[in-house]
Design a protein around this motif. Sequence first.
Motif, PDB file in Angstrom:
ATOM      1  N   GLU A 102     -32.998 142.059 -28.756  1.00 59.54           N
ATOM      2  CA  GLU A 102     -32.664 141.219 -27.342  1.00 59.54           C
ATOM      3  C   GLU A 102     -32.937 141.959 -25.907  1.00 59.54           C
ATOM      4  OE1 GLU A 102     -29.798 138.157 -25.493  1.00 59.54           O
ATOM      5  OE2 GLU A 102     -29.700 138.242 -27.622  1.00 59.54           O
ATOM      6  N   ASN A 103     -31.623 143.192 -26.261  1.00 58.28           N
ATOM      7  CA  ASN A 103     -31.704 144.125 -24.725  1.00 58.28           C
ATOM      8  C   ASN A 103     -33.095 145.008 -24.863  1.00 58.28           C
ATOM      9  OD1 ASN A 103     -28.921 143.005 -24.345  1.00 58.28           O
ATOM     10  ND2 ASN A 103     -28.197 144.997 -24.858  1.00 58.28           N
ATOM     11  N   TYR A 104     -33.876 145.419 -25.970  1.00 61.41           N
ATOM     12  CA  TYR A 104     -35.037 146.212 -25.712  1.00 61.41           C
ATOM     13  C   TYR A 104     -36.057 145.522 -25.628  1.00 61.41           C
ATOM     14  CZ  TYR A 104     -31.531 149.770 -25.866  1.00 61.41           C
ATOM     15  OH  TYR A 104     -30.335 150.582 -26.375  1.00 61.41           O
ATOM     16  N   LYS A 105     -36.297 143.792 -26.092  1.00 60.49           N
ATOM     17  CA  LYS A 105     -37.137 143.124 -25.801  1.00 60.49           C
ATOM     18  C   LYS A 105     -37.909 143.508 -26.980  1.00 60.49           C
ATOM     19  CE  LYS A 105     -36.487 141.114 -22.499  1.00 60.49           C
ATOM     20  NZ  LYS A 105     -35.221 142.036 -22.161  1.00 60.49           N
ATOM     21  N   VAL A 106     -37.606 143.453 -28.308  1.00 55.82           N
ATOM     22  CA  VAL A 106     -38.422 144.343 -29.363  1.00 55.82           C
ATOM     23  C   VAL A 106     -38.285 143.229 -30.829  1.00 55.82           C
ATOM     24  CG1 VAL A 106     -38.037 146.039 -31.680  1.00 55.82           C
ATOM     25  CG2 VAL A 106     -37.170 146.349 -29.477  1.00 55.82           C
ATOM     26  N   ASP A 107     -38.996 143.201 -31.442  1.00 58.14           N
ATOM     27  CA  ASP A 107     -39.194 142.499 -32.947  1.00 58.14           C
ATOM     28  C   ASP A 107     -39.034 142.264 -33.428  1.00 58.14           C
ATOM     29  OD1 ASP A 107     -40.149 139.852 -30.574  1.00 58.14           O
ATOM     30  OD2 ASP A 107     -42.045 140.337 -30.916  1.00 58.14           O
ATOM     31  N   LEU A 108     -38.003 142.151 -34.619  1.00 56.79           N
ATOM     32  CA  LEU A 108     -37.487 142.767 -36.486  1.00 56.79           C
ATOM     33  C   LEU A 108     -38.573 141.959 -36.561  1.00 56.79           C
ATOM     34  CD1 LEU A 108     -35.664 143.627 -38.036  1.00 56.79           C
ATOM     35  CD2 LEU A 108     -34.039 141.699 -37.989  1.00 56.79           C
ATOM     36  N   VAL A 109     -39.955 142.258 -37.121  1.00 56.52           N
ATOM     37  CA  VAL A 109     -41.141 141.730 -38.070  1.00 56.52           C
ATOM     38  C   VAL A 109     -40.898 142.167 -39.818  1.00 56.52           C
ATOM     39  CG1 VAL A 109     -42.189 141.882 -36.663  1.00 56.52           C
ATOM     40  CG2 VAL A 109     -42.735 143.897 -37.782  1.00 56.52           C
ATOM     41  N   GLY A 110     -39.954 142.585 -39.856  1.00 58.15           N
ATOM     42  CA  GLY A 110     -39.961 142.565 -41.708  1.00 58.15           C
ATOM     43  C   GLY A 110     -38.970 143.574 -41.856  1.00 58.15           C
ATOM     44  N   GLY A 111     -39.137 143.968 -43.647  1.00 58.28           N
ATOM     45  CA  GLY A 111     -38.114 145.406 -43.809  1.00 58.28           C
ATOM     46  C   GLY A 111     -37.970 144.651 -45.335  1.00 58.28           C
ATOM     47  N   ASP A 112     -37.103 145.506 -45.408  1.00 56.06           N
ATOM     48  CA  ASP A 112     -36.805 145.681 -47.289  1.00 56.06           C
ATOM     49  C   ASP A 112     -35.169 145.665 -47.592  1.00 56.06           C
ATOM     50  OD1 ASP A 112     -37.011 145.421 -50.066  1.00 56.06           O
ATOM     51  OD2 ASP A 112     -37.081 147.409 -49.975  1.00 56.06           O
ATOM     52  N   THR A 113     -34.852 144.804 -48.226  1.00 58.58           N
ATOM     53  CA  THR A 113     -32.992 144.980 -49.013  1.00 58.58           C
ATOM     54  C   THR A 113     -33.259 145.606 -50.734  1.00 58.58           C
ATOM     55  OG1 THR A 113     -32.786 142.785 -49.476  1.00 58.58           O
ATOM     56  CG2 THR A 113     -32.653 143.574 -47.592  1.00 58.58           C
ATOM     57  N   THR A 114     -32.609 146.059 -50.829  1.00 62.03           N
ATOM     58  CA  THR A 114     -32.243 146.702 -52.509  1.00 62.03           C
ATOM     59  C   THR A 114     -30.736 147.740 -51.887  1.00 62.03           C
ATOM     60  OG1 THR A 114     -33.100 147.812 -53.630  1.00 62.03           O
ATOM     61  CG2 THR A 114     -32.592 149.238 -52.013  1.00 62.03           C
ATOM     62  N   ALA A 115     -30.080 147.026 -54.016  1.00 66.18           N
ATOM     63  CA  ALA A 115     -28.864 147.231 -53.929  1.00 66.18           C
ATOM     64  C   ALA A 115     -29.104 148.786 -54.220  1.00 66.18           C
ATOM     65  CB  ALA A 115     -28.659 147.246 -55.289  1.00 66.18           C
ATOM     66  N   SER A 116     -27.445 149.332 -53.992  1.00 62.76           N
ATOM     67  CA  SER A 116     -26.830 150.877 -53.717  1.00 62.76           C
ATOM     68  C   SER A 116     -26.152 151.536 -54.828  1.00 62.76           C
ATOM     69  CB  SER A 116     -26.866 151.263 -52.397  1.00 62.76           C
ATOM     70  OG  SER A 116     -26.347 152.501 -52.444  1.00 62.76           O
ATOM     71  N   ARG A 117     -25.787 152.028 -55.357  1.00 62.18           N
ATOM     72  CA  ARG A 117     -24.774 152.584 -56.289  1.00 62.18           C
ATOM     73  C   ARG A 117     -23.990 152.902 -55.423  1.00 62.18           C
ATOM     74  NH1 ARG A 117     -27.069 153.163 -62.268  1.00 62.18           N
ATOM     75  NH2 ARG A 117     -28.317 151.870 -62.365  1.00 62.18           N
ATOM     76  N   GLY A 118     -24.563 153.442 -54.098  1.00 57.75           N
ATOM     77  CA  GLY A 118     -23.277 154.168 -53.001  1.00 57.75           C
ATOM     78  C   GLY A 118     -22.834 153.531 -51.681  1.00 57.75           C
ATOM     79  N   GLY A 119     -23.472 154.323 -51.039  1.00 59.71           N
ATOM     80  CA  GLY A 119     -22.409 153.587 -50.127  1.00 59.71           C
ATOM     81  C   GLY A 119     -24.255 152.168 -49.533  1.00 59.71           C
ATOM     82  N   LEU A 120     -23.572 152.396 -47.396  1.00 55.73           N
ATOM     83  CA  LEU A 120     -25.107 151.313 -47.342  1.00 55.73           C
ATOM     84  C   LEU A 120     -25.976 152.920 -46.860  1.00 55.73           C
ATOM     85  CD1 LEU A 120     -26.027 148.695 -45.628  1.00 55.73           C
ATOM     86  CD2 LEU A 120     -24.287 149.587 -43.389  1.00 55.73           C
ATOM     87  N   VAL A 121     -27.360 152.347 -46.448  1.00 60.31           N
ATOM     88  CA  VAL A 121     -28.281 152.707 -46.178  1.00 60.31           C
ATOM     89  C   VAL A 121     -28.690 152.458 -45.049  1.00 60.31           C
ATOM     90  CG1 VAL A 121     -30.262 154.097 -46.896  1.00 60.31           C
ATOM     91  CG2 VAL A 121     -28.303 154.774 -48.152  1.00 60.31           C
ATOM     92  N   ILE A 122     -29.526 152.491 -44.289  1.00 63.31           N
ATOM     93  CA  ILE A 122     -30.031 151.708 -42.757  1.00 63.31           C
ATOM     94  C   ILE A 122     -31.256 152.662 -42.562  1.00 63.31           C
ATOM     95  CG2 ILE A 122     -29.893 150.493 -41.288  1.00 63.31           C
ATOM     96  CD1 ILE A 122     -26.949 150.376 -40.673  1.00 63.31           C
TER      97      ILE A 122
END
Length: 342
Positions: A120-140
């Motif tokens: 919202e602040n940078y006037k950017v659209d979130l248009v997609g991506g992917d989600t998967t499981a991690s055996r460790g921590g969080l990866v972005i």
Amino acid sequence: MSDYTPLESLGEFGLIRRLQEQVEVNNASTVVGIGDDAAVLEPGQKQIVVTSDMLVENVHFDLTFCPLKHLGYKAVAVNVSDIAAMNAIPTQIVVSLAIGARYTVEAIEELYAGIRLACENYKVDLVGGDTTASRGGLVISITALGEVEKGKAVLRSTAQLNDLICVTGDLGGAYLGLQLLEREKQAFLADPETQPELEGKDYVVGRQLRPEARMDVIHELRELGVHPTSMIDISDGLGSELLHICSQSRVGAAIYQDKLPADQQTLETAEEFKLDPVTCILNGGEDYELLFTVKMADYDKIRNHPDITIIGNITDAGEGVRLVTPSGNAFPIKAQGWNHFG
């Protein structure tokens, strides 16, 4: 009974649908956003710039002291900062997550709340991506796209002899904010009853947890009629970034110690940790300010800008990259920024 929703209760598609419902589109170049096999973008006659950045738990962030909402915001900001450094306008991002088993639906929604706020602040659209499981921590992992008029992109490799060297904002604060947070984490681990001692340190802590990309300065330079001759964002430290510009432009540089901008809280915190503030400024990193060069003819246009400091000038390559002290001594600058594999 827990008030939190385990991820497996929604599944990947349920999580995506839930997050998708909260996403809005701002740019005309976004034809199709989240929900199909790929996004469809139509930028017109402009050039596209693309950048990607990955944040890994316990490497780039520590959730002991980094709120998920701040993390989401920062993950977008660091990518927008790369777009800004190309003199481009950010338009879309793609967000991919690898999620560890301990995370709940609410935790991921909190992360996305920060991502959406940054969009919202940078006037950017979130248009997609992917989600998967991690055996460790969080990866972005975030990929950002931006637009720039043909011939207007600013590179690292185009600084010219006698150009003025400029930085936005102030430097060193993010590194010292990290030192504070790490100190308080160790105190907490030693005694979980202890209260964090962060009073009066809100600025440097904020510089670490929630940096801002300097899109404001990009817009202002355009309004002033100033086109930087080279530019880079300061993610790994001023010294390291200056060396990138100089090596790729085949030039030298002289920057002046007494011109380096630092906030008073940064200076006080450096003293508290018995650290040299100049070292923090040169090597600390994560400030996400802009380092850029302009022609000498643009001096009058920028000299009174409250968020731009002229710190030196481009010299002949044979003179090297130097820090000049108030007494006139010059010392070579060496890259001592963060080594990702050290």
